[in-house]
Design a protein around this motif. Structure first.
Motif, PDB file in Angstrom:
ATOM      1  N   GLN A 167      42.687 -41.560  30.389  1.00 20.98           N
ATOM      2  CA  GLN A 167      43.141 -40.402  31.160  1.00 20.98           C
ATOM      3  C   GLN A 167      44.297 -40.790  32.069  1.00 20.98           C
ATOM      4  O   GLN A 167      45.285 -40.060  32.172  1.00 20.98           O
ATOM      5  CB  GLN A 167      41.981 -39.827  31.986  1.00 20.98           C
ATOM      6  CG  GLN A 167      42.352 -38.607  32.799  1.00 20.98           C
ATOM      7  CD  GLN A 167      42.748 -37.429  31.914  1.00 20.98           C
ATOM      8  OE1 GLN A 167      42.218 -37.255  30.832  1.00 20.98           O
ATOM      9  NE2 GLN A 167      43.684 -36.638  32.380  1.00 20.98           N
ATOM     10  N   GLN A 168      44.183 -41.950  32.693  1.00 18.99           N
ATOM     11  CA  GLN A 168      45.253 -42.419  33.570  1.00 18.99           C
ATOM     12  C   GLN A 168      46.528 -42.678  32.767  1.00 18.99           C
ATOM     13  O   GLN A 168      47.618 -42.340  33.210  1.00 18.99           O
ATOM     14  CB  GLN A 168      44.813 -43.698  34.285  1.00 18.99           C
ATOM     15  CG  GLN A 168      45.798 -44.197  35.301  1.00 18.99           C
ATOM     16  CD  GLN A 168      45.301 -45.440  36.021  1.00 18.99           C
ATOM     17  OE1 GLN A 168      44.230 -45.968  35.711  1.00 18.99           O
ATOM     18  NE2 GLN A 168      46.064 -45.903  36.974  1.00 18.99           N
ATOM     19  N   SER A 185      50.036 -40.768  33.327  1.00 24.30           N
ATOM     20  CA  SER A 185      51.279 -41.464  33.668  1.00 24.30           C
ATOM     21  C   SER A 185      52.368 -41.204  32.631  1.00 24.30           C
ATOM     22  O   SER A 185      53.547 -41.275  32.940  1.00 24.30           O
ATOM     23  CB  SER A 185      51.030 -42.967  33.813  1.00 24.30           C
ATOM     24  OG  SER A 185      50.652 -43.525  32.578  1.00 24.30           O
ATOM     25  N   LEU A 186      51.993 -40.873  31.403  1.00 20.43           N
ATOM     26  CA  LEU A 186      52.979 -40.580  30.371  1.00 20.43           C
ATOM     27  C   LEU A 186      53.472 -39.139  30.423  1.00 20.43           C
ATOM     28  O   LEU A 186      54.548 -38.844  29.921  1.00 20.43           O
ATOM     29  CB  LEU A 186      52.396 -40.845  28.986  1.00 20.43           C
ATOM     30  CG  LEU A 186      52.173 -42.301  28.615  1.00 20.43           C
ATOM     31  CD1 LEU A 186      51.540 -42.396  27.241  1.00 20.43           C
ATOM     32  CD2 LEU A 186      53.472 -43.076  28.662  1.00 20.43           C
ATOM     33  N   ALA A 187      52.702 -38.264  31.018  1.00 19.06           N
ATOM     34  CA  ALA A 187      53.057 -36.845  31.045  1.00 19.06           C
ATOM     35  C   ALA A 187      54.432 -36.596  31.654  1.00 19.06           C
ATOM     36  O   ALA A 187      55.235 -35.874  31.059  1.00 19.06           O
ATOM     37  CB  ALA A 187      51.977 -36.041  31.764  1.00 19.06           C
ATOM     38  N   LYS A 200      57.557 -34.942  29.604  1.00 14.40           N
ATOM     39  CA  LYS A 200      58.183 -33.714  30.072  1.00 14.40           C
ATOM     40  C   LYS A 200      59.679 -33.913  30.241  1.00 14.40           C
ATOM     41  O   LYS A 200      60.473 -33.069  29.840  1.00 14.40           O
ATOM     42  CB  LYS A 200      57.555 -33.278  31.384  1.00 14.40           C
ATOM     43  CG  LYS A 200      58.091 -31.953  31.911  1.00 14.40           C
ATOM     44  CD  LYS A 200      57.276 -31.468  33.058  1.00 14.40           C
ATOM     45  CE  LYS A 200      57.783 -30.237  33.730  1.00 14.40           C
ATOM     46  NZ  LYS A 200      58.508 -29.286  32.988  1.00 14.40           N
ATOM     47  N   THR A 201      60.094 -35.058  30.787  1.00 13.51           N
ATOM     48  CA  THR A 201      61.505 -35.343  30.975  1.00 13.51           C
ATOM     49  C   THR A 201      62.209 -35.410  29.629  1.00 13.51           C
ATOM     50  O   THR A 201      63.309 -34.859  29.464  1.00 13.51           O
ATOM     51  CB  THR A 201      61.681 -36.680  31.726  1.00 13.51           C
ATOM     52  OG1 THR A 201      61.024 -36.575  32.989  1.00 13.51           O
ATOM     53  CG2 THR A 201      63.140 -37.004  31.944  1.00 13.51           C
TER      54      THR A 201
END
Length: 75
Positions: free
Chosen positions: A55-56, A60-62, A66-67
């Protein structure tokens, strides 16, 4: 800092060692039962730790994802 699952595994190992040196059958059985319970808790904690890490990692990849998505739509 040790993880919870590692602590539980250490407790299971100690219970097994205590069972090995016990001269009384009922005490040996109690230690073996304890070791089994500690091992079950260690396995459960390891699954929780793994899920938490996944989950972490996803969290952290989200922002990176998004970018990259934003850059693709602006081209």
């Amino acid at each position: 800092m040790a993880t919870t699952s590692n602590h539980y595994r250490a407790c299971a190992e100690k219970s097994l060692r205590d069972a090995e040196v016990s001269s009384l059958a009922n005490v040996r059985e109690r230690h073996l039962h304890s070791a089994k319970a500690w091992q079950a808790m260690a396995e459960r904690a390891a699954r929780v730790e793994q899920a938490r890490q996944q989950q972490q990692d996803m969290t952290s990849l989200a922002p990176v994802q998004k970018t990259q998505d934003d850059q693709g739509t602006n081209s």
